[in-house]
Design an enzyme around this catalytic site. Structure first.
Site, PDB file in Angstrom:
ATOM      1  N   PRO A  87       0.823  -1.221   0.000  1.00 51.33           N
ATOM      2  CG  PRO A  87      -0.192  -1.161   2.108  1.00 51.33           C
ATOM      3  CD  PRO A  87       0.595  -2.044   1.192  1.00 51.33           C
ATOM      4  CD  GLU A 114       2.220  -4.292   9.964  1.00 50.92           C
ATOM      5  OE1 GLU A 114       2.233  -3.128   9.541  1.00 50.92           O
ATOM      6  OE2 GLU A 114       1.181  -4.939  10.205  1.00 50.92           O
ATOM      7  NE  ARG A 156      -8.986  -5.938 -20.212  1.00 48.38           N
ATOM      8  CZ  ARG A 156      -9.033  -4.733 -20.774  1.00 48.38           C
ATOM      9  NH1 ARG A 156      -8.100  -3.837 -20.497  1.00 48.38           N
ATOM     10  NH2 ARG A 156      -9.995  -4.415 -21.604  1.00 48.38           N
ATOM     11  CG  ASP A 171     -10.156  -0.645 -21.660  1.00 45.92           C
ATOM     12  OD1 ASP A 171     -11.197  -1.076 -22.194  1.00 45.92           O
ATOM     13  OD2 ASP A 171      -9.172  -1.357 -21.410  1.00 45.92           O
TER      14      ASP A 171
HETATM   15  N1  ADE Z   1      -0.781  -5.055   0.020  1.00 46.14           N
HETATM   16  C1  ADE Z   1      -1.657  -4.658   0.958  1.00 46.14           C
HETATM   17  N2  ADE Z   1      -2.433  -3.670   0.505  1.00 46.14           N
HETATM   18  C2  ADE Z   1      -2.033  -3.417  -0.771  1.00 46.14           C
HETATM   19  C3  ADE Z   1      -2.439  -2.501  -1.767  1.00 46.14           C
HETATM   20  N3  ADE Z   1      -3.431  -1.616  -1.566  1.00 46.14           N
HETATM   21  N4  ADE Z   1      -1.801  -2.514  -2.951  1.00 46.14           N
HETATM   22  C4  ADE Z   1      -0.792  -3.388  -3.160  1.00 46.14           C
HETATM   23  N5  ADE Z   1      -0.366  -4.271  -2.265  1.00 46.14           N
HETATM   24  C5  ADE Z   1      -0.978  -4.291  -1.074  1.00 46.14           C
END
Ligand code: ADE
Length: 260
Positions: A87, A114, A156, A171
């Site tokens: 994230p 984590e 794709r 798209d």
């Molecule tokens: N791992 C945990 N959350 C994630 C996300 N939003 N994007 C990519 N990998 C992740």
């Protein structure tokens, strides 16, 4: 042919890659997907992949040694592009999907807990192109589902994977005329379903009117669902009709006014 290596402690997560478009691409040899169990590279009886974080804090961090052994074995003398889902990464966009679809070899390293000890990214960053990538502003339990998302978006785009070569260019986020506009609603037969009629213009056979209506719908939907995207529309790409519609909706586009 694109080669994809995926290293994870849950390779079972990737069974969806056996079906549909991606499954067919694998059968045809357009895609060579290789799954790897990270724990195969542990050396202790408990097959430990994680440990407590230096500096304290919650959760566990994936150990660098096991990742190093795994990646060394998977890549050999090769130089795949390495993707680490997290994230905290750069956003995964259609543009990045298109860039990655042009690579011959991708290595996805799925973290859990984590995350992976950052020295792994530093180490391979000196040998490979390494990107930490996020699929959106929410937190998953691990990178596996994020990799599924990326593999489907990339897969794709590969030549010969989509039945219709045009499907991929029209798209919402593909570069070109419809850039920054979401796609509008779509309809098929029957013309009336549970009392709901298909918009008459779509049955009119008037291609010009259909195109105009679709563009109006695209603009309306973009303003409703993604106002930040709509605000970023280049005024030069808007015709008289577009400007009239935006006026009716009291929506302004173009660069933000800045104070001073
Ligand atoms: N791992 C945990 N959350 C994630 C996300 N939003 N994007 C990519 N990998 C992740």
């Amino acid at each position: 042919m694109m080669r994809l290596d995926i290293v994870s402690i849950f390779p079972e997560y990737f069974t969806p890659l056996d079906v549909s478009l991606i499954g067919k691409a694998r059968e045809r040899g357009t895609l060579d997907v290789r799954l790897h169990q990270l724990r195969d590279w542990t050396r202790d009886v408990h097959k430990t992949v994680d440990d407590t974080p230096y500096g304290g804090g919650p959760g566990m961090v994936m150990k660098p040694e096991v990742w190093g052994e795994a990646i060394d074995d998977v890549i050999g003398d090769g130089t795949p592009r390495m993707i680490v889902p997290t994230p905290s990464g750069r956003p995964f966009t259609q543009e990045l999907a298109q860039e990655l679809a042009r690579e011959p070899w991708l290595l996805f390293c799925c973290g859990r807990y984590e995350g992976i000890d950052s020295r792994v990214m530093t180490e391979y960053g000196s040998r490979l192109r390494v990107d930490e990538v996020s699929i959106g502003d929410y937190v998953l339990a691990g990178g596996e589902v994020a990799v599924l998302v990326m593999v489907e978006a990339i897969g794709r785009l590969l030549p010969g994977v989509l039945g219709n070569a045009c499907s991929a260019v029209d798209d919402s986020f593909a570069p070109g005329a419809m850039r920054n506009l979401l796609e509008g609603p779509v309809y098929t037969k029957p013309p009336v379903w549970r009392g709901h009629e298909v918009p008459a213009v779509l049955l009119s056979g008037h291609h010009g009117k259909v195109a105009r209506w679709r563009r109006d719908q695209a603009l309306r939907r973009t303003i409703a669902n993604r106002p930040e995207l709509a605000a970023g529309l280049d005024p030069a790409t808007l015709d008289k009709h577009d400007r009239a519609l935006l006026g009716e909706l009291s929506f302004r586009v173009g660069p933000e006014d800045v104070a001073n």
